[in-house]
Design a protein around this motif. Structure first.
Motif, PDB file in Angstrom:
ATOM      1  N   LEU A  31       0.209 -25.332  46.880  1.00 37.64           N
ATOM      2  CA  LEU A  31      -1.004 -24.605  46.691  1.00 37.64           C
ATOM      3  C   LEU A  31      -0.954 -23.804  48.045  1.00 37.64           C
ATOM      4  CD1 LEU A  31      -3.862 -27.065  45.605  1.00 37.64           C
ATOM      5  CD2 LEU A  31      -2.459 -25.276  44.175  1.00 37.64           C
ATOM      6  N   PRO A  32      -1.510 -22.526  48.085  1.00 39.08           N
ATOM      7  CA  PRO A  32      -1.697 -21.580  49.349  1.00 39.08           C
ATOM      8  C   PRO A  32      -2.823 -22.084  49.764  1.00 39.08           C
ATOM      9  CG  PRO A  32      -2.042 -20.326  47.317  1.00 39.08           C
ATOM     10  CD  PRO A  32      -1.889 -21.623  46.660  1.00 39.08           C
ATOM     11  N   GLN A  33      -3.241 -21.526  51.028  1.00 39.23           N
ATOM     12  CA  GLN A  33      -4.437 -21.705  51.708  1.00 39.23           C
ATOM     13  C   GLN A  33      -5.256 -20.390  51.357  1.00 39.23           C
ATOM     14  OE1 GLN A  33      -4.086 -21.604  56.066  1.00 39.23           O
ATOM     15  NE2 GLN A  33      -6.233 -22.449  56.292  1.00 39.23           N
ATOM     16  N   GLY A  34      -6.528 -20.767  51.457  1.00 37.76           N
ATOM     17  CA  GLY A  34      -7.784 -19.697  51.449  1.00 37.76           C
ATOM     18  C   GLY A  34      -8.341 -19.581  50.068  1.00 37.76           C
ATOM     19  N   LEU A  35      -8.807 -18.482  49.958  1.00 41.45           N
ATOM     20  CA  LEU A  35      -9.796 -18.315  48.484  1.00 41.45           C
ATOM     21  C   LEU A  35      -8.916 -17.582  47.604  1.00 41.45           C
ATOM     22  CD1 LEU A  35     -12.934 -18.506  48.113  1.00 41.45           C
ATOM     23  CD2 LEU A  35     -12.935 -16.013  48.485  1.00 41.45           C
ATOM     24  N   HIS A  36      -9.009 -18.439  46.301  1.00 40.09           N
ATOM     25  CA  HIS A  36      -8.315 -18.124  45.546  1.00 40.09           C
ATOM     26  C   HIS A  36      -8.914 -18.202  43.941  1.00 40.09           C
ATOM     27  CE1 HIS A  36      -4.627 -17.503  47.865  1.00 40.09           C
ATOM     28  NE2 HIS A  36      -5.014 -18.893  48.410  1.00 40.09           N
ATOM     29  N   THR A  37      -8.233 -17.897  42.853  1.00 38.61           N
ATOM     30  CA  THR A  37      -8.781 -18.183  41.477  1.00 38.61           C
ATOM     31  C   THR A  37      -7.810 -19.165  40.775  1.00 38.61           C
ATOM     32  OG1 THR A  37      -9.817 -16.026  41.134  1.00 38.61           O
ATOM     33  CG2 THR A  37      -9.229 -17.112  39.383  1.00 38.61           C
ATOM     34  N   LEU A  38      -8.339 -20.460  40.662  1.00 40.07           N
ATOM     35  CA  LEU A  38      -7.644 -21.368  39.912  1.00 40.07           C
ATOM     36  C   LEU A  38      -7.913 -21.336  38.570  1.00 40.07           C
ATOM     37  CD1 LEU A  38      -7.078 -25.077  41.160  1.00 40.07           C
ATOM     38  CD2 LEU A  38      -7.623 -24.699  38.762  1.00 40.07           C
ATOM     39  N   GLN A  39      -6.862 -21.237  37.598  1.00 35.70           N
ATOM     40  CA  GLN A  39      -6.992 -21.083  36.330  1.00 35.70           C
ATOM     41  C   GLN A  39      -6.425 -22.378  35.506  1.00 35.70           C
ATOM     42  OE1 GLN A  39      -4.969 -17.825  34.165  1.00 35.70           O
ATOM     43  NE2 GLN A  39      -6.866 -16.987  33.703  1.00 35.70           N
ATOM     44  N   LEU A  40      -7.168 -22.855  34.555  1.00 35.87           N
ATOM     45  CA  LEU A  40      -6.657 -23.909  33.682  1.00 35.87           C
ATOM     46  C   LEU A  40      -6.577 -23.385  32.240  1.00 35.87           C
ATOM     47  CD1 LEU A  40      -6.473 -27.027  32.730  1.00 35.87           C
ATOM     48  CD2 LEU A  40      -9.016 -26.957  32.581  1.00 35.87           C
ATOM     49  N   VAL A  41      -5.039 -23.456  31.971  1.00 36.97           N
ATOM     50  CA  VAL A  41      -4.611 -22.608  30.954  1.00 36.97           C
ATOM     51  C   VAL A  41      -4.358 -23.541  29.721  1.00 36.97           C
ATOM     52  CG1 VAL A  41      -2.956 -21.097  29.759  1.00 36.97           C
ATOM     53  CG2 VAL A  41      -3.892 -20.936  32.256  1.00 36.97           C
ATOM     54  N   MET A  42      -4.617 -23.480  28.419  1.00 36.84           N
ATOM     55  CA  MET A  42      -4.286 -23.818  27.237  1.00 36.84           C
ATOM     56  C   MET A  42      -2.863 -23.584  26.523  1.00 36.84           C
ATOM     57  SD  MET A  42      -6.619 -26.319  27.650  1.00 36.84           S
ATOM     58  CE  MET A  42      -7.918 -26.227  28.603  1.00 36.84           C
ATOM     59  N   ASP A  43      -1.781 -24.156  26.520  1.00 37.37           N
ATOM     60  CA  ASP A  43      -0.614 -23.612  26.185  1.00 37.37           C
ATOM     61  C   ASP A  43      -0.365 -24.051  24.609  1.00 37.37           C
ATOM     62  OD1 ASP A  43       0.832 -22.610  28.674  1.00 37.37           O
ATOM     63  OD2 ASP A  43       0.151 -24.580  29.201  1.00 37.37           O
ATOM     64  N   SER A  44      -0.379 -25.142  24.143  1.00 36.09           N
ATOM     65  CA  SER A  44      -0.096 -25.370  22.712  1.00 36.09           C
ATOM     66  C   SER A  44      -1.221 -26.469  22.156  1.00 36.09           C
ATOM     67  CB  SER A  44       1.313 -25.719  22.530  1.00 36.09           C
ATOM     68  OG  SER A  44       1.594 -26.923  22.973  1.00 36.09           O
ATOM     69  N   GLY A  45      -1.512 -26.301  21.077  1.00 42.58           N
ATOM     70  CA  GLY A  45      -2.420 -27.387  20.467  1.00 42.58           C
ATOM     71  C   GLY A  45      -1.757 -28.465  20.048  1.00 42.58           C
ATOM     72  N   GLY A  46      -2.561 -29.505  19.786  1.00 44.45           N
ATOM     73  CA  GLY A  46      -1.951 -30.957  19.060  1.00 44.45           C
ATOM     74  C   GLY A  46      -2.752 -30.868  17.948  1.00 44.45           C
TER      75      GLY A  46
END
Length: 954
Positions: free
Chosen positions: A925-940
């Motif tokens: 991870l980089p330092q500072g203010l960022h947007t972290l995104q939780l991404v759903m790739d494929s379904g079960g």
């Protein structure tokens, strides 16, 4: 320059006036399963000889065998026909046996526990001997492929595996492994079949591994505990060794039967493609390679030292036609691909042409196996079933690259059993064994006759040859050339009245009248005077100027004359160069063709001439060069900006788009003669949309990115029910990941879908929209436009950025609304919690430690943004709290459009509120203010990824 065919040695020469090759596209990039070892530049010659001795003998008979829907003829020989001079023009099947496609590897079924029990314990020895001959001997229908379960299925007299333990016990070293159950009647039955046909190939796969390896400690349903991957690989190796020691070599294995289905009613298990791929690449592949089983003609690409040391090949996927994205995921993984011998499909959902061509278009070298379909007493009509089997499971499978035709149970009783399971309660076997009489009686079902029309006349190793067919509702056919040179054509009359048709072959013809709904196989000796043939295929390839392609070339020897054959290539146009490359561990070659951007569009016949002494044989294929790929309207579409879906590139099929339709199915002429389904739209702004989309199709757009950076894709989509899966790539790189078209209620009810963030560099690119697979409702969706726009940053919730290191509640995604802080296909919060009123994220009350809320009902393409303040750059450990009652899907974490974790699989925790913590180390991870995104790739299972309570980065 000279080189030799695998029998001895052909001379490889070029007869086309062209300059020396300026560059080479290796065979591995066009047929990825191959590792090229020999490459030959092409030399110049100026003549072409055709020997008189190579002409076929035409005064030969054509044998005809017929099955009629009223059962008055059942594989019944008819009066033979005789070729006569001339060619017929009306409803004529034109046969070109110099054009080759895939080789047939076998036709058969499965000796399930129920099947083998009936055959071995309920038939008298003389009856069993006769049945084995009827099924497997040349005097019968000569089946040649067995798909054998590793343990119980839904057709079994008990629930068992080869390492069953008491609850709570484990056996990672397989000390309790035993195939004693199979030694009672399954192995003897298989050996009896092999006695009738010693060339049978055997595939093996589990419906469930031992319960102690799974998440639910049961054979029915559940997922796999990935900590037991080493034990499962050893389980396969022990099974193969034990079966081989008992006289049954295993040619192929698959990881799991129907991995996208689970039920508690009989042995099943869910396994997503990420877990299957990891198991193959890291455990099963190396285990089988290192076991050095010597029993069949497949080699892993990493095991080339000894061609005789052939480990059983692994078939990926093993489920229905409705999800080709699963096998494509495996094929596109460079760690998995070297271990795959092919992929396999079942018939119960989806479309055979769409799915099998999607895989073939992605990876032309991939062998495609069709390994399960069943008839049942729910459909008792012989005539209907005959047509369905021959058209759907034989002709359509084989005309779309299938190498096998395998039905389900070899034998069942009149009730579809015997079985103690709760799966298919009324399946029909290839034959029925009725034990209500003494002795038991054996009757042949429609599947016996359907398979017999293929297996009795087409040998293992025969390759499909070119034949014209007239589609559903008319005369349909598939043709093969056997290793001995004989030719067999299977013909089905799908019309409601008798149909007259002709076979045209090398200037001669025969005619025949086929009753409505009837099936016939016509077979003749072929070129009886030949000592060899040259074949090439497929019949045509299409490229854009500057593109590359390849044809497979074969030399088939007959009789004892295996003298050298010189190969020459003629007809390559100016602006194209090529070469013949041997394909390892086969008797085939690849003619690899590269072209220059200035290659003139047109259709170019390419002739491969083989010369053996004074005898010549040829095969002519066609290289189609389309118009240069060019943006519709003349200039690239500017991005950031919007691109109308119907404004895909010029150039035609395989260049600006790909599909299998002969014309625009909507009947619209906006992009005529393109066969894309372009139709008027009632969306805001009017114009057109692209509909009638099917899995495996794609659209290309030449774009000019004037401003690079963090972007997302906005897609205007509509679908009556839940749509399908698609993704968008730039220059071949998947930018968006899997996207899933939501249900909008109608084909013209439009919504704007927003993709996860990605990085896009400035400059000219080819943007491709690929339709990966049909959705749960069977459709794909309509598309109006695509827009690429810079990402809009959201605002942290609940007021200030979350600190990293630290813990983040899943429900505390950014504020700013849908399309900025999150995206999903819902229209309201279905979770019932009122924590984030107005949002459409599924937020529900959580019973995990600490209470609060969780986020559920996550689907592929969904995402959640979190504004974070990372204290320092470095390596972190990600922990994610997840729960799911069924097989879970796959997700990842990204920062500012860059993926920072590998794909992560959600295990089946056995409850929507039964929580488990996943751990992913070494997250940079980089330092500072960022947007972290939780991404759903494929379904079960249920197409959901899982429930999420919190995640932490420490």
């Amino acid at each position: 320059m000279t080189a030799f065919d695998s029998q001895t040695a052909p001379v490889v020469k070029n007869m086309s006036p062209l300059k020396a090759p300026s560059r080479r596209t290796p065979v591995t990039s066009l047929f990825p399963r191959y590792k090229a070892t020999v490459s030959f530049p092409i030399l110049v010659m100026s003549f072409l000889l055709f020997a008189e001795g190579s002409k076929p003998s035409f005064a030969q008979s054509v044998n005809v065998v017929l099955t009629t829907p009223d059962q008055t003829s059942l594989l019944a020989p008819q009066a033979p026909l005789t070729f006569a001079s001339g060619t017929a023009a009306q409803l004529s099947i034109n046969i070109n046996d110099s054009i080759r496609y895939q080789k047939l590897e076998g036709v058969g079924g499965s000796f399930t526990d129920s099947s083998a029990y009936l055959v071995w314990t309920k038939l008298r020895p003389a009856q069993r001997y006769q049945l084995m001959n009827d099924l497997f001997n040349r005097q019968g229908i000569h089946l040649s492929f067995l798909r054998q379960p590793m343990g119980a299925t839904d057709l079994a007299l008990s629930s068992y595996t080869y390492d069953d333990l008491a609850p709570g016990e484990t056996d990672p070293d397989q000390e309790q492994f035993s195939i004693a159950h199979d030694q009672a009647y399954i192995l003897p039955t298989i050996r009896a079949a092999m006695g009738a046909n010693p060339d049978i190939k055997v595939m093996a796969l589990p419906w469930s591994p031992p319960a102690w390896m799974k998440t639910n400690d049961a054979l029915g349903g559940g997922g796999f505990n990935t900590a037991n991957f080493p034990a499962l690989a050893k389980y396969f190796a022990k099974f193969i060794a034990a079966y081989e020691a008992n006289g049954v070599p295993i040619n192929y294995v698959a990881v799991q039967n129907e991995p996208l289905y689970e039920t508690g009613g009989y042995p099943t298990m869910f396994m997503n493609p990420l877990d299957e791929g990891r198991f193959i690449a890291e455990y099963l592949g190396p285990e089988l390679r290192n076991s050095h089983f010597r029993n069949q003609n497949w080699n892993f690409s990493r095991q080339n030292e000894d061609p005789g040391d052939a480990t059983p090949g692994i078939l990926g996927y093993e489920h229905n036609w409705d999800n080709p994205r699963y096998p494509e995921f495996l094929l596109q993984n460079p760690e998995v691909r070297p271990y795959l011998a092919g992929v396999s499909f079942h018939c119960y959902a989806g479309n055979v042409a769409d799915a099998q061509n999607a895989v073939h278009d992605l990876d032309p070298g991939t062998p495609i196996y069709f390994t399960e379909c069943t008839g049942g007493y729910w459909a008792p009509d012989f005539a209907t079933n005959l047509g369905n089997d021959v058209e759907g499971q034989i002709i359509n499978v084989l005309r779309n690259w299938g190498k096998t035709v395998v039905m389900w149970n070899m034998a069942l009783d009149p009730t579809g059993g015997p079985t103690v399971q709760h799966g298919c309660g009324n399946c029909r076997g290839i034959v029925t064994i009725d034990t209500s009489t003494t002795p038991a009686t054996v009757s042949r079902n429609v599947e016996y006759y359907a398979l017999g029309h293929l297996a009795k006349f087409v040998e293992t190793g025969a390759y499909r040859i070119d034949s014209s067919s007239f589609g559903s509702g008319s005369i349909e056919d598939v043709a093969f050339k056997n290793p001995d040179g004989s030719i067999a054509v299977l013909v089905y009359n799908a019309a409601t009245t008798p149909s007259d048709f002709s076979l045209n072959w090398k200037g001669k013809t025969v005619s025949y009248t086929l009753p409505a709904g009837a099936v016939a196989t016509l077979k003749w000796a072929g070129d009886t005077g030949n000592t060899f043939d040259v074949t090439a295929g497929p019949g045509s390839r299409t490229i854009a100027p500057g593109g590359s392609t390849a044809f497979e070339v074969g030399i088939d020897h007959y009789g004892s004359n295996h003298a050298p054959v010189a190969l020459q290539v003629r007809g390559l146009p100016a602006g194209a160069d090529g070469g013949l490359e041997s394909i390892p561990f086969t008797t085939e070659w690849a003619l690899v063709i590269n072209s220059e951007p200035n290659l003139i569009s047109g259709a170019y016949p390419i002739t491969i001439l083989g010369t053996q002494g004074a005898v010549d044989q040829t095969s002519t294929v066609q290289l189609n060069v389309g118009e240069p790929a060019a943006p519709f309207g003349g200039t690239p579409w500017t991005l950031p900006g919007q691109v109308q879906a119907e404004n895909f590139d010029n150039g035609g099929n395989y260049i600006g788009y790909f599909n299998l339709d002969p014309s625009d199915p909507s009947g619209n002429t906006y992009r005529a003669p393109a066969s894309v389904g372009v139709e008027p739209t009632s969306d805001i702004g009017g114009g057109y949309d692209v509909g009638y989309t099917k899995e495996g199709e794609w659209l290309r757009y030449t774009v000019n990115v004037t401003q690079g950076g963090i972007m997302n894709l906005q897609s205007r989509v509509a679908s009556l029910g839940q749509g399908g899966y698609y993704h968008v790539s730039f220059d071949g790189r998947n930018a968006t990941g899997n996207l899933f078209v939501p249900a909008t209620g109608w084909w013209q009810n439009w919504t704007t879908q927003v993709s996860p963030a990605f990085i896009l560099e400035p400059g000219k690119h080819i943007m491709q929209v690929t339709f990966d697979g049909n959705g749960p409702s069977g459709g794909m969706g309509n598309f109006n436009w695509f827009a690429i726009q810079p990402v809009t940053l959201g605002t942290a919730s609940p007021g200030s950025p979350a600190m990293v290191p630290g813990l983040i509640q899943a429900e505390d995604f950014d504020v700013s609304g849908k399309g900025i802080a999150y995206w999903n296909g819902a229209t309201s919060n279905g979770g019932g919690a009122n924590y984030r009123p107005g949002e459409t994220v599924y937020i529900e009350n959580c019973s995990d430690v600490g209470g609060g809320y969780d986020v559920g009902q996550t689907n592929p393409g969904d995402w959640l943004n979190y504004t974070v303040n990372i204290a320092s750059s470095g390596s972190y450990t990600l922990r994610v709290r997840v729960a799911t009652a069924v097989g879970g899907g796959v997700f990842h974490l990204a920062v500012d459009g860059h993926r920072v974790t590998p794909l992560v699989s959600v295990p089946e925790t056995e409850g929507w509120q039964t929580w488990q913590t996943l751990e992913v180390p070494a997250v940079k991870l980089p330092q500072g203010l960022h947007t972290l995104q939780l991404v759903m790739d494929s379904g079960g299972y249920y197409n959901t990824v899982g429930n999420f309570n919190w995640f932490s980065l420490q």
